[in-house]
Scaffold this active site. Structure first.
Site, PDB file in Angstrom:
ATOM      1  N   ARG A   1       0.843  -1.199   0.000  1.00 59.64           N
ATOM      2  CA  ARG A   1       0.000   0.000   0.000  1.00 59.64           C
ATOM      3  C   ARG A   1       0.878   1.249   0.000  1.00 59.64           C
ATOM      4  O   ARG A   1       1.650   1.464   0.947  1.00 59.64           O
ATOM      5  CB  ARG A   1      -0.898   0.042   1.241  1.00 59.64           C
ATOM      6  CG  ARG A   1      -1.816  -1.160   1.420  1.00 59.64           C
ATOM      7  CD  ARG A   1      -3.076  -1.045   0.577  1.00 59.64           C
ATOM      8  NE  ARG A   1      -3.787  -2.314   0.486  1.00 59.64           N
ATOM      9  CZ  ARG A   1      -4.866  -2.639   1.197  1.00 59.64           C
ATOM     10  NH1 ARG A   1      -5.368  -1.773   2.045  1.00 59.64           N
ATOM     11  NH2 ARG A   1      -5.453  -3.805   1.049  1.00 59.64           N
TER      12      ARG A   1
ATOM     13  N   GLU B   1       0.517   4.153   0.890  1.00 56.89           N
ATOM     14  CA  GLU B   1      -0.180   5.163   1.694  1.00 56.89           C
ATOM     15  C   GLU B   1       0.858   5.893   2.526  1.00 56.89           C
ATOM     16  O   GLU B   1       1.619   5.242   3.247  1.00 56.89           O
ATOM     17  CB  GLU B   1      -1.134   4.484   2.677  1.00 56.89           C
ATOM     18  CG  GLU B   1      -2.384   3.937   2.065  1.00 56.89           C
ATOM     19  CD  GLU B   1      -3.109   3.041   3.071  1.00 56.89           C
ATOM     20  OE1 GLU B   1      -3.940   3.546   3.829  1.00 56.89           O
ATOM     21  OE2 GLU B   1      -2.830   1.838   3.072  1.00 56.89           O
TER      22      GLU B   1
ATOM     23  N   ARG C   1      -0.495   1.961  13.095  1.00 56.66           N
ATOM     24  CA  ARG C   1      -1.061   0.711  12.561  1.00 56.66           C
ATOM     25  C   ARG C   1      -0.968   0.558  11.045  1.00 56.66           C
ATOM     26  O   ARG C   1      -1.515  -0.381  10.492  1.00 56.66           O
ATOM     27  CB  ARG C   1      -2.502   0.576  13.006  1.00 56.66           C
ATOM     28  CG  ARG C   1      -3.413   1.676  12.486  1.00 56.66           C
ATOM     29  CD  ARG C   1      -4.800   1.422  12.969  1.00 56.66           C
ATOM     30  NE  ARG C   1      -5.766   2.232  12.250  1.00 56.66           N
ATOM     31  CZ  ARG C   1      -7.051   2.006  12.276  1.00 56.66           C
ATOM     32  NH1 ARG C   1      -7.526   0.996  12.950  1.00 56.66           N
ATOM     33  NH2 ARG C   1      -7.873   2.783  11.618  1.00 56.66           N
ATOM     34  N   HIS C   2      -0.292   1.483  10.378  1.00 58.67           N
ATOM     35  CA  HIS C   2      -0.159   1.381   8.919  1.00 58.67           C
ATOM     36  C   HIS C   2       1.249   1.013   8.490  1.00 58.67           C
ATOM     37  O   HIS C   2       2.216   1.621   8.925  1.00 58.67           O
ATOM     38  CB  HIS C   2      -0.541   2.714   8.256  1.00 58.67           C
ATOM     39  CG  HIS C   2      -2.015   2.931   8.228  1.00 58.67           C
ATOM     40  ND1 HIS C   2      -2.663   3.662   9.176  1.00 58.67           N
ATOM     41  CD2 HIS C   2      -2.950   2.476   7.359  1.00 58.67           C
ATOM     42  CE1 HIS C   2      -3.965   3.662   8.901  1.00 58.67           C
ATOM     43  NE2 HIS C   2      -4.170   2.949   7.811  1.00 58.67           N
TER      44      HIS C   2
ATOM     45  N   GLU D   1      -9.702  -2.047  13.473  1.00 55.51           N
ATOM     46  CA  GLU D   1     -10.077  -2.964  12.400  1.00 55.51           C
ATOM     47  C   GLU D   1      -8.972  -3.984  12.134  1.00 55.51           C
ATOM     48  O   GLU D   1      -7.817  -3.620  11.964  1.00 55.51           O
ATOM     49  CB  GLU D   1     -10.318  -2.127  11.139  1.00 55.51           C
ATOM     50  CG  GLU D   1     -10.690  -2.927   9.926  1.00 55.51           C
ATOM     51  CD  GLU D   1     -10.521  -2.102   8.650  1.00 55.51           C
ATOM     52  OE1 GLU D   1     -10.843  -0.903   8.644  1.00 55.51           O
ATOM     53  OE2 GLU D   1     -10.051  -2.687   7.657  1.00 55.51           O
TER      54      GLU D   1
ATOM     55  N   SER E   1     -11.626  -6.789   6.757  1.00 54.69           N
ATOM     56  CA  SER E   1     -12.845  -6.313   6.110  1.00 54.69           C
ATOM     57  C   SER E   1     -13.160  -7.217   4.933  1.00 54.69           C
ATOM     58  O   SER E   1     -12.281  -7.895   4.396  1.00 54.69           O
ATOM     59  CB  SER E   1     -12.708  -4.840   5.734  1.00 54.69           C
ATOM     60  OG  SER E   1     -12.086  -4.712   4.520  1.00 54.69           O
TER      61      SER E   1
ATOM     62  N   ARG F   1      -1.956  -6.732  12.191  1.00 58.98           N
ATOM     63  CA  ARG F   1      -2.971  -6.142  13.076  1.00 58.98           C
ATOM     64  C   ARG F   1      -3.489  -7.176  14.071  1.00 58.98           C
ATOM     65  O   ARG F   1      -3.724  -6.871  15.233  1.00 58.98           O
ATOM     66  CB  ARG F   1      -4.146  -5.623  12.246  1.00 58.98           C
ATOM     67  CG  ARG F   1      -3.783  -4.487  11.314  1.00 58.98           C
ATOM     68  CD  ARG F   1      -4.239  -3.149  11.864  1.00 58.98           C
ATOM     69  NE  ARG F   1      -3.925  -2.099  10.917  1.00 58.98           N
ATOM     70  CZ  ARG F   1      -4.828  -1.458  10.192  1.00 58.98           C
ATOM     71  NH1 ARG F   1      -6.105  -1.767  10.307  1.00 58.98           N
ATOM     72  NH2 ARG F   1      -4.451  -0.501   9.378  1.00 58.98           N
TER      73      ARG F   1
HETATM   74  P1  AMO Z   1      -8.630  -3.704   3.369  1.00 59.57           P
HETATM   75  O1  AMO Z   1      -8.029  -2.692   2.486  1.00 59.57           O
HETATM   76  O2  AMO Z   1      -9.584  -3.217   4.430  1.00 59.57           O
HETATM   77  O3  AMO Z   1      -9.459  -4.763   2.524  1.00 59.57           O
HETATM   78  O4  AMO Z   1      -7.495  -4.548   4.051  1.00 59.57           O
HETATM   79  C1  AMO Z   1      -7.770  -5.709   4.787  1.00 59.57           C
HETATM   80  C2  AMO Z   1      -7.112  -5.651   6.147  1.00 59.57           C
HETATM   81  O5  AMO Z   1      -5.721  -5.431   6.008  1.00 59.57           O
HETATM   82  C3  AMO Z   1      -5.231  -4.641   7.073  1.00 59.57           C
HETATM   83  N1  AMO Z   1      -4.595  -3.424   6.547  1.00 59.57           N
HETATM   84  C4  AMO Z   1      -3.391  -2.973   6.912  1.00 59.57           C
HETATM   85  N2  AMO Z   1      -2.478  -3.427   7.797  1.00 59.57           N
HETATM   86  C5  AMO Z   1      -1.328  -2.741   7.937  1.00 59.57           C
HETATM   87  N3  AMO Z   1      -1.030  -1.626   7.232  1.00 59.57           N
HETATM   88  C6  AMO Z   1      -1.906  -1.123   6.336  1.00 59.57           C
HETATM   89  N4  AMO Z   1      -1.578  -0.039   5.625  1.00 59.57           N
HETATM   90  C7  AMO Z   1      -3.149  -1.802   6.143  1.00 59.57           C
HETATM   91  N5  AMO Z   1      -4.223  -1.592   5.344  1.00 59.57           N
HETATM   92  C8  AMO Z   1      -5.080  -2.592   5.610  1.00 59.57           C
HETATM   93  C9  AMO Z   1      -6.413  -4.315   7.958  1.00 59.57           C
HETATM   94  C10 AMO Z   1      -7.571  -4.489   7.010  1.00 59.57           C
HETATM   95  O6  AMO Z   1      -8.753  -4.812   7.697  1.00 59.57           O
HETATM   96  N6  AMO Z   1      -9.642  -6.643  -0.539  1.00 59.57           N
HETATM   97  C11 AMO Z   1     -10.091  -6.248   0.767  1.00 59.57           C
HETATM   98  C12 AMO Z   1     -10.419  -7.436   1.620  1.00 59.57           C
HETATM   99  C13 AMO Z   1     -11.609  -8.216   1.154  1.00 59.57           C
HETATM  100  O7  AMO Z   1     -12.646  -7.581   0.907  1.00 59.57           O
HETATM  101  O8  AMO Z   1     -11.481  -9.443   1.067  1.00 59.57           O
HETATM  102  C14 AMO Z   1      -9.009  -5.410   1.428  1.00 59.57           C
HETATM  103  O9  AMO Z   1      -7.866  -5.421   1.061  1.00 59.57           O
HETATM  104  O10 AMO Z   1      -6.448  -5.273   8.987  1.00 59.57           O
END
Ligand code: AMO
Length: 551
Positions: free
Chosen positions: A291, A293, A299-300, A474, A477, A525
């Site tokens: 990602r 981001e 937590r990211h 979270e 999802s 997470r």
């Molecule tokens: P989403 O983008 O919510 O959903 O990501 C799923 C889970 O991944 C974790 N997460 C992260 N952990 C650490 N750093 C990050 N930057 C980060 N971003 C997300 C979270 C999150 O709940 N395709 C969908 C899933 C699906 O619908 O099957 C998806 O990627 O715990």
């Protein structure tokens, strides 16, 4: 030219004499040093079998010795001679004795050496100078001690060193001490900051808490896999170099792929759905997710491990949630059995055990709906329990908003997004009202869900989607997916997502498509929140965030 030398001046003999004396002194000293070195070398050679630096290990022997691991040592081995390879924690010389603490795999033992016919005093000196953190091979007799040793995990035994060889010497100065890096936040004494620890992660991993965290991480993946394999899932491996952003949006790393652009996968989303259309009915993946981001939060990460699940459904996305509940219930139950790891983590990072089952009393007291009894999917209950075994709480999204509105000054509408601060607050409110740290929230507003999410039949402002939370954050999802190409295109268009680059994905639903749903879990997470830790960097072995791409 004449052979005759010019006549010497009167001072010269004196100078020459002084010079000669000096040179003689130096020569004598050098000779003495050489003799001493030779003597030492001879002694070391004589005792090379007993102590000294080992020859470079280059795979010349094979099974010539039997090694006993430090955790395997016990009083049952009393009077036996064992060979142990371990790391040196401390060394101490006391007259004709040397003491050391050696350790491996969370276990430590005291070892001592004494001068005797077979062991000269040089061996004691040698032990005394071995730098802490070096790796040694020790051949020793196991003895039972009268007084318990409190500084090591083996309190009832000691090793009487017969032979000791250093296999790999540590640098004498360490970037930080393990003692400092193991200190609790509220304890007095020096602490080591996160960056210093992460810059030398291989040293940080030697602290009991860090080491245990990564053992727990391995367990999380192990139990995740095990449950799914036991429930007819297949593990898949989807590409991480892809031609189009998988989640839409701009948070995607672009890379040069020969003469065109490619991207690092933001999730295996499109692929796990396509695989399902190839008649693998239930699939999962454990793999990195990228990602782009620029989120510098606790937590990211820019690279994390995704635990992804996708399965066919017969009628309702509750089928996916039932599976998710079974999975998390299994994982949490299994994780609780790793008591040694949990103890080591708690010693540095105290935390309350995760409560994921709502009590039967609370179910009665609050009149919570039990779906397994009434069998029909219904959202008439603001809070539901679907399975009386796992007793996990499901709350519909509008109810989460209502709960928040009981304390928020600025009230939220049922379709408003719940931001991170309110998410945390929601976790607190759910804990207070329902007594649990884990819950699932479903029926998210369509404005906050990706293009592939199936809308609710009864109210298109909402979707057949869900998030899972631990301690107000979270962890997962997911959703029922749209499996009708036209609907998918329409939905993407309304969200201004261009699906032209994802034509293959859309086409995969044109040849007969199984209705399906799934979810994605952030592995770090889960580990962080199960253990009640405050930062995802503690649970990512070599974290990648906007500031860090090394080591
Ligand atoms: P989403 O983008 O919510 O959903 O990501 C799923 C889970 O991944 C974790 N997460 C992260 N952990 C650490 N750093 C990050 N930057 C980060 N971003 C997300 C979270 C999150 O709940 N395709 C969908 C899933 C699906 O619908 O099957 C998806 O990627 O715990």
């Amino acid at each position: 030219m004449s052979d005759q030398q010019p006549a010497a001046t009167p001072e010269e003999p004196k100078i020459n004499k002084k010079q000669a004396e000096k040179e003689a002194r130096i020569a004598a000293r050098l000779a003495e040093e050489k003799a001493r070195a030779e003597e030492k070398a001879a002694l070391l050679a004589k005792y090379s079998d007993v102590f000294g630096n080992a020859e470079l290990l280059q795979s010349t022997g094979y099974n010539t010795k039997e090694y006993t691991k430090v955790p395997q040592l016990s009083a049952a081995l009393a009077d036996k001679t064992v060979t142990v390879r371990a790391r040196v924690s401390t060394t101490r010389k006391k007259g004709k004795l040397a003491f050391m603490v050696i350790r491996d795999e969370n276990s430590s033992v005291q070892a001592m050496a004494a001068v005797d016919e077979a062991r000269p005093k040089e061996m004691i000196d040698y032990i005394g100078q071995i730098p802490c953190e070096s790796i040694v091979d020790v051949e020793a007799k196991v003895t039972v001690v009268d007084q318990p040793i409190t500084s090591t995990t083996h309190s009832d035994i000691e090793l009487q060193i017969q032979k000791i060889h250093c296999i790999s010497e540590s640098q004498r100065t360490l970037p930080f001490t393990l003692e400092d890096a193991s200190r609790r936040e509220d304890e007095e004494g020096a602490k080591v900051n996160s960056d210093t620890r992460l810059n030398c992660r291989w040293l940080d991993l030697r602290t009991p808490a860090s080491n245990a965290i990564f053992r727990m991480q391995s367990r999380v993946c192990q139990h995740f896999r095990q449950y799914l394999l036991d429930n007819d899932f297949f593990e898949i491996h989807t590409p991480k170099i892809i031609s189009a952003a998988s989640e839409g949006g701009s948070n995607v790393f672009k890379l040069q792929y020969f003469n065109r652009d490619a991207f690092l996968a933001q999730s295996p989303q499109l692929y796990k759905q396509m695989v399902l259309q190839g008649d693998l009915p239930r699939v999962f993946e454990v793999a990195p997710v990228f990602r782009a981001e620029n989120s510098n939060t606790h937590r990211h990460l820019t690279e994390f491990v995704g635990l992804d699940v996708e399965l066919r459904i017969n009628e309702h996305y509750y089928e996916v949630l039932d599976l998710a509940e079974g999975l998390f219930n299994y994982m949490f139950e299994k994780l609780a059995t790793h008591t040694k790891e949990l103890e080591d983590i708690r010693a540095q990072y105290p935390f309350e055990p995760l409560v994921w089952k709502i009590t039967e009393e609370k179910i009665k007291e609050l009149g919570i709906g039990i779906i397994s009894e009434n069998k029909q999917p219904t959202d008439q209950y603001e809070a539901r329990v679907h399975n009386l075994e796992s007793r996990m709480l499901r709350l519909n999204y509008p109810h989460c908003i209502e709960l928040l509105n009981t304390v928020l000054e600025e009230k939220l509408a049922p379709t408003d997004d719940i931001n991170t601060t309110n998410e945390k607050l929601l976790g607190k409110l759910v804990r207070e009202r329902y007594g649990v740290d884990f819950f699932i929230s479903d029926r998210f507003p369509s404005t906050v869900r990706p293009f592939y999410t199936m809308p609710c039949k009864d109210d298109t402002r909402f979707t057949n989607s869900y998030d899972m939370f631990i301690r107000g954050e979270e962890i997962s999802s997911g959703a029922q997916r749209i499996h009708v190409p036209e609907m998918l295109l329409e939905r993407a268009k309304s969200l201004q997502v261009d699906l032209t680059p994802c034509k293959d994905y859309v086409d995969s639903f044109r040849l007969g498509a199984w209705p399906h749903g799934g979810f994605g879990v952030g592995m770090e997470r889960v580990v962080m929140l199960y253990l009640g830790l405050s930062n995802v960097r503690l649970v990512s072995m070599f974290p990648r965030d906007p500031q860090r791409v090394t080591p």
